[in-house]
Motif scaffolding. Structure first.
Motif, PDB file in Angstrom:
ATOM      1  N   LYS A 143     -23.234   9.368 -29.904  1.00 14.66           N
ATOM      2  CA  LYS A 143     -22.661   9.570 -28.569  1.00 14.66           C
ATOM      3  C   LYS A 143     -21.140   9.656 -28.577  1.00 14.66           C
ATOM      4  O   LYS A 143     -20.560  10.526 -27.928  1.00 14.66           O
ATOM      5  CB  LYS A 143     -23.152   8.494 -27.609  1.00 14.66           C
ATOM      6  N   LEU A 144     -20.482   8.767 -29.290  1.00 15.82           N
ATOM      7  CA  LEU A 144     -19.013   8.827 -29.315  1.00 15.82           C
ATOM      8  C   LEU A 144     -18.496  10.099 -29.983  1.00 15.82           C
ATOM      9  O   LEU A 144     -17.576  10.736 -29.455  1.00 15.82           O
ATOM     10  CB  LEU A 144     -18.437   7.574 -29.960  1.00 15.82           C
ATOM     11  N   PRO A 145     -19.067  10.525 -31.110  1.00 18.61           N
ATOM     12  CA  PRO A 145     -18.620  11.813 -31.662  1.00 18.61           C
ATOM     13  C   PRO A 145     -18.875  12.985 -30.712  1.00 18.61           C
ATOM     14  O   PRO A 145     -18.054  13.901 -30.624  1.00 18.61           O
ATOM     15  CB  PRO A 145     -19.437  11.956 -32.953  1.00 18.61           C
ATOM     16  N   ILE A 146     -19.983  12.958 -29.976  1.00 19.67           N
ATOM     17  CA  ILE A 146     -20.263  14.022 -29.007  1.00 19.67           C
ATOM     18  C   ILE A 146     -19.212  14.008 -27.903  1.00 19.67           C
ATOM     19  O   ILE A 146     -18.654  15.051 -27.541  1.00 19.67           O
ATOM     20  CB  ILE A 146     -21.681  13.867 -28.408  1.00 19.67           C
ATOM     21  N   LEU A 147     -18.933  12.828 -27.368  1.00 23.46           N
ATOM     22  CA  LEU A 147     -17.921  12.725 -26.307  1.00 23.46           C
ATOM     23  C   LEU A 147     -16.551  13.171 -26.806  1.00 23.46           C
ATOM     24  O   LEU A 147     -15.832  13.889 -26.108  1.00 23.46           O
ATOM     25  CB  LEU A 147     -17.861  11.295 -25.773  1.00 23.46           C
TER      26      LEU A 147
ATOM     27  N   LEU B 117     -26.441  11.282 -22.036  1.00 23.18           N
ATOM     28  CA  LEU B 117     -25.078  11.221 -21.497  1.00 23.18           C
ATOM     29  C   LEU B 117     -25.026  11.820 -20.093  1.00 23.18           C
ATOM     30  O   LEU B 117     -24.318  11.310 -19.219  1.00 23.18           O
ATOM     31  CB  LEU B 117     -24.099  11.936 -22.432  1.00 23.18           C
ATOM     32  N   GLU B 118     -25.799  12.875 -19.868  1.00 20.99           N
ATOM     33  CA  GLU B 118     -25.858  13.481 -18.534  1.00 20.99           C
ATOM     34  C   GLU B 118     -26.526  12.518 -17.545  1.00 20.99           C
ATOM     35  O   GLU B 118     -26.034  12.324 -16.427  1.00 20.99           O
ATOM     36  CB  GLU B 118     -26.621  14.800 -18.598  1.00 20.99           C
ATOM     37  N   LEU B 119     -27.635  11.904 -17.945  1.00 18.34           N
ATOM     38  CA  LEU B 119     -28.316  10.941 -17.076  1.00 18.34           C
ATOM     39  C   LEU B 119     -27.424   9.760 -16.718  1.00 18.34           C
ATOM     40  O   LEU B 119     -27.510   9.214 -15.620  1.00 18.34           O
ATOM     41  CB  LEU B 119     -29.596  10.423 -17.745  1.00 18.34           C
ATOM     42  N   ASN B 120     -26.564   9.356 -17.636  1.00 19.96           N
ATOM     43  CA  ASN B 120     -25.656   8.236 -17.405  1.00 19.96           C
ATOM     44  C   ASN B 120     -24.390   8.640 -16.652  1.00 19.96           C
ATOM     45  O   ASN B 120     -23.507   7.815 -16.431  1.00 19.96           O
ATOM     46  CB  ASN B 120     -25.287   7.564 -18.729  1.00 19.96           C
ATOM     47  N   GLY B 121     -24.281   9.907 -16.264  1.00 19.76           N
ATOM     48  CA  GLY B 121     -23.157  10.350 -15.446  1.00 19.76           C
ATOM     49  C   GLY B 121     -21.846  10.483 -16.188  1.00 19.76           C
ATOM     50  O   GLY B 121     -20.782  10.461 -15.582  1.00 19.76           O
ATOM     51  N   VAL B 122     -21.919  10.667 -17.503  1.00 23.32           N
ATOM     52  CA  VAL B 122     -20.701  10.790 -18.309  1.00 23.32           C
ATOM     53  C   VAL B 122     -20.318  12.254 -18.513  1.00 23.32           C
ATOM     54  O   VAL B 122     -19.147  12.592 -18.594  1.00 23.32           O
ATOM     55  CB  VAL B 122     -20.889  10.086 -19.677  1.00 23.32           C
TER      56      VAL B 122
END
Length: 123
Positions: free
Chosen positions: A35-39, A71-76
Motif C-alpha cells: 500500500k505505501l509503495p502504491i501511494l 485504498l479506494e474503499l478506505n477513501g484514500v
C-alpha cells in the motif's frame, strides 16, 4: 515493585484511547507490503494502472488490483474512468490521501536516520 524506574504503578500514564484508535485506523489503511509503495507511486504522478505496476518492482497484477480496491474503499484514492477509446482509468489521491505525504515523509526521515545509526553500530 519498580517498573522502568517508576516507583509504583500509579505513576504510569495511560495512552489516550483516541490516540490508540487513530494509530489502528492508520495501520488498517496502510498495512501490508504494497500500500505505501502504491501511494508513493500515485503521489509522484503515476496515475494509470500500468504506470503504477511498472513503478513497483515485483507486485503482481492481482495484488495491485486488490490493494487499489482497498485504498479506494478506505477513501484514500479515487478511481476515475474516462470515456475514451480505449477506456482510460486513472487513480488519484483524495484530499485525505494527500495528507499521507506527511506520514510518508516522516517514515522516510526515520528510516534514513535509523539506517545510519544501525550501520554505524554494526561496524
Amino acid at each position: 515493585m519498580i517498573m522502568n524506574g517508576l516507583q509504583n504503578i500509579s505513576e504510569i500514564k495511560k495512552c489516550p484511547v483516541q490516540y490508540v484508535l487513530a494509530i489502528n485506523d492508520t495501520l488498517n489503511v496502510i498495512s501490508g507490503k504494497w500500500k505505501l509503495p502504491i501511494l508513493a507511486s500515485i503521489l509522484y504522478g503515476n496515475y494509470r494502472y500500468k504506470d503504477i505496476q511498472a513503478n513497483i518492482d515485483k507486485i503482481t497484477p492481482r495484488m495491485l488490483s486488490k490493494e487499489l480496491k482497498e485504498l479506494e474503499l478506505n477513501g484514500v484514492i479515487t478511481r476515475n474512468v474516462y470515456d475514451s477509446t480505449p477506456v482510460r482509468i486513472e487513480y488519484k489521491m483524495t484530499e485525505s490521501g494527500k495528507n499521507i505525504l506527511t506520514v510518508l515523509d516522516a517514515m522516510v526521515d526515520w528510516g534514513v536516520s535509523h539506517r545510519k545509526s544501525t550501520f554505524k553500530h554494526s561496524d
